[in-house]
Design a protein around this motif. Structure first.
Motif, PDB file in Angstrom:
ATOM      1  N   GLY A   1       3.801  11.366  -8.878  1.00 40.50           N
ATOM      2  CA  GLY A   1       3.538  11.483 -10.313  1.00 40.50           C
ATOM      3  C   GLY A   1       3.123  10.217 -11.009  1.00 40.50           C
ATOM      4  N   GLY A   2       2.983   9.104 -10.282  1.00 39.93           N
ATOM      5  CA  GLY A   2       2.505   7.864 -10.880  1.00 39.93           C
ATOM      6  C   GLY A   2       0.988   7.870 -10.982  1.00 39.93           C
ATOM      7  N   THR A   3       0.458   6.880 -11.673  1.00 38.63           N
ATOM      8  CA  THR A   3      -0.981   6.747 -11.864  1.00 38.63           C
ATOM      9  C   THR A   3      -1.424   5.372 -11.384  1.00 38.63           C
ATOM     10  N   SER A   4      -2.391   5.335 -10.502  1.00 33.45           N
ATOM     11  CA  SER A   4      -2.946   4.068 -10.027  1.00 33.45           C
ATOM     12  C   SER A   4      -3.717   3.408 -11.157  1.00 33.45           C
ATOM     13  N   VAL A   5      -3.516   2.102 -11.341  1.00 35.24           N
ATOM     14  CA  VAL A   5      -4.264   1.346 -12.347  1.00 35.24           C
ATOM     15  C   VAL A   5      -4.775   0.055 -11.729  1.00 35.24           C
ATOM     16  N   GLU A   6      -5.789  -0.498 -12.350  1.00 33.91           N
ATOM     17  CA  GLU A   6      -6.454  -1.725 -11.921  1.00 33.91           C
ATOM     18  C   GLU A   6      -7.132  -1.513 -10.565  1.00 33.91           C
ATOM     19  N   ASP A   7      -7.255  -2.556  -9.771  1.00 38.89           N
ATOM     20  CA  ASP A   7      -7.942  -2.460  -8.481  1.00 38.89           C
ATOM     21  C   ASP A   7      -7.073  -1.748  -7.455  1.00 38.89           C
ATOM     22  N   PRO A   8      -7.691  -1.209  -6.389  1.00 40.93           N
ATOM     23  CA  PRO A   8      -6.895  -0.596  -5.314  1.00 40.93           C
ATOM     24  C   PRO A   8      -5.964  -1.634  -4.680  1.00 40.93           C
ATOM     25  N   PRO A   9      -4.898  -1.194  -4.012  1.00 35.80           N
ATOM     26  CA  PRO A   9      -3.997  -2.140  -3.351  1.00 35.80           C
ATOM     27  C   PRO A   9      -4.763  -3.033  -2.375  1.00 35.80           C
ATOM     28  N   GLY A  10      -4.410  -4.312  -2.375  1.00 35.24           N
ATOM     29  CA  GLY A  10      -5.058  -5.214  -1.436  1.00 35.24           C
ATOM     30  C   GLY A  10      -4.883  -6.665  -1.828  1.00 35.24           C
ATOM     31  N   PRO A  11      -5.517  -7.556  -1.062  1.00 34.72           N
ATOM     32  CA  PRO A  11      -5.366  -8.986  -1.309  1.00 34.72           C
ATOM     33  C   PRO A  11      -6.132  -9.442  -2.549  1.00 34.72           C
ATOM     34  N   ARG A  12      -5.555 -10.421  -3.243  1.00 32.46           N
ATOM     35  CA  ARG A  12      -6.198 -11.076  -4.381  1.00 32.46           C
ATOM     36  C   ARG A  12      -6.018 -12.574  -4.169  1.00 32.46           C
ATOM     37  N   ASN A  13      -7.069 -13.318  -4.333  1.00 30.86           N
ATOM     38  CA  ASN A  13      -6.999 -14.773  -4.204  1.00 30.86           C
ATOM     39  C   ASN A  13      -6.808 -15.382  -5.577  1.00 30.86           C
ATOM     40  N   GLY A  14      -5.919 -16.345  -5.668  1.00 33.29           N
ATOM     41  CA  GLY A  14      -5.651 -17.010  -6.934  1.00 33.29           C
ATOM     42  C   GLY A  14      -5.139 -18.410  -6.712  1.00 33.29           C
ATOM     43  N   SER A  15      -4.707 -19.024  -7.790  1.00 33.30           N
ATOM     44  CA  SER A  15      -4.243 -20.405  -7.718  1.00 33.30           C
ATOM     45  C   SER A  15      -2.962 -20.549  -6.888  1.00 33.30           C
ATOM     46  N   MET A  16      -2.236 -19.454  -6.697  1.00 34.18           N
ATOM     47  CA  MET A  16      -1.000 -19.500  -5.904  1.00 34.18           C
ATOM     48  C   MET A  16      -1.249 -19.071  -4.466  1.00 34.18           C
TER      49      MET A  16
ATOM     50  N   THR B   1       0.825  -1.212   0.000  1.00 36.97           N
ATOM     51  CA  THR B   1       0.000   0.000   0.000  1.00 36.97           C
ATOM     52  C   THR B   1       0.858   1.260   0.000  1.00 36.97           C
ATOM     53  N   LYS B   2       1.922   1.261   0.802  1.00 29.66           N
ATOM     54  CA  LYS B   2       2.809   2.436   0.850  1.00 29.66           C
ATOM     55  C   LYS B   2       3.504   2.637  -0.491  1.00 29.66           C
ATOM     56  N   LEU B   3       3.966   1.560  -1.106  1.00 27.42           N
ATOM     57  CA  LEU B   3       4.612   1.655  -2.418  1.00 27.42           C
ATOM     58  C   LEU B   3       3.667   2.327  -3.410  1.00 27.42           C
ATOM     59  N   HIS B   4       2.431   1.874  -3.456  1.00 28.80           N
ATOM     60  CA  HIS B   4       1.412   2.450  -4.339  1.00 28.80           C
ATOM     61  C   HIS B   4       1.194   3.925  -4.029  1.00 28.80           C
TER      62      HIS B   4
ATOM     63  N   GLY C   1       3.528  -3.905  -7.042  1.00 29.53           N
ATOM     64  CA  GLY C   1       4.051  -4.270  -5.735  1.00 29.53           C
ATOM     65  C   GLY C   1       3.384  -5.577  -5.359  1.00 29.53           C
ATOM     66  N   ILE C   2       4.153  -6.568  -4.904  1.00 25.22           N
ATOM     67  CA  ILE C   2       3.581  -7.882  -4.622  1.00 25.22           C
ATOM     68  C   ILE C   2       4.145  -8.452  -3.315  1.00 25.22           C
TER      69      ILE C   2
END
Length: 130
Positions: free
Chosen positions: A92-107, A82-85, A125-126
């Motif tokens: 001067g960066g631009t946020s893209v896709e979903d807000p920072p947070g958890p994503r559930n996936g196959s990994m 979240t801090k990196l974002h 950031g991961i």
């Protein structure tokens, strides 16, 4: 497996300001600045065995970013993701896709953020939460 990643920039000073702030969140210090024999400036940020580099294009053409290309920075926690974002957007960066947070996936669960740098390069950031 990787030694370094290098991206191009059309404004090296803007990139230095942006990446010094953003990569500082991950513990990187100020970059080593190199001006090569052709007069092009390159920045080298080294941390934890990796190097992230930014260069004025040596061929004299405009720098551009590749569609589908993303560079992922390993973070220690959701808070660091979240801090990196937030630091990227504040510099001067631009946020893209979903807000920072958890994503559930196959990994398993990953904490993610995505943003574009001022030249349009897509960054992530991961943190592998488990």
């Amino acid at each position: 497996m990787l030694n370094h990643v290098m991206i191009g920039s059309n404004n090296i000073e803007r990139s230095k300001t942006f990446y010094s702030a953003v990569l500082g969140v991950l513990g990187a210090g100020e970059p080593f600045v190199n001006v090569n024999d052709t007069g092009h400036t390159r920045l080298f940020y080294s941390h934890d065995g990796s190097t992230f580099s930014i260069s004025e294009p040596i061929n004299g053409e405009e720098a551009n970013c590749a569609n589908g290309f993303t560079i992922g920075f390993k973070c220690d926690s959701l808070e660091q993701v979240t801090k990196l974002h937030d630091v990227a957007v504040a510099n001067g960066g631009t946020s893209v896709e979903d807000p920072p947070g958890p994503r559930n996936g196959s990994m398993g669960t990953m904490n993610l953020c995505y943003f574009l740098d001022p030249d349009g390069h897509k960054m992530c950031g991961i943190h592998m939460a488990g």
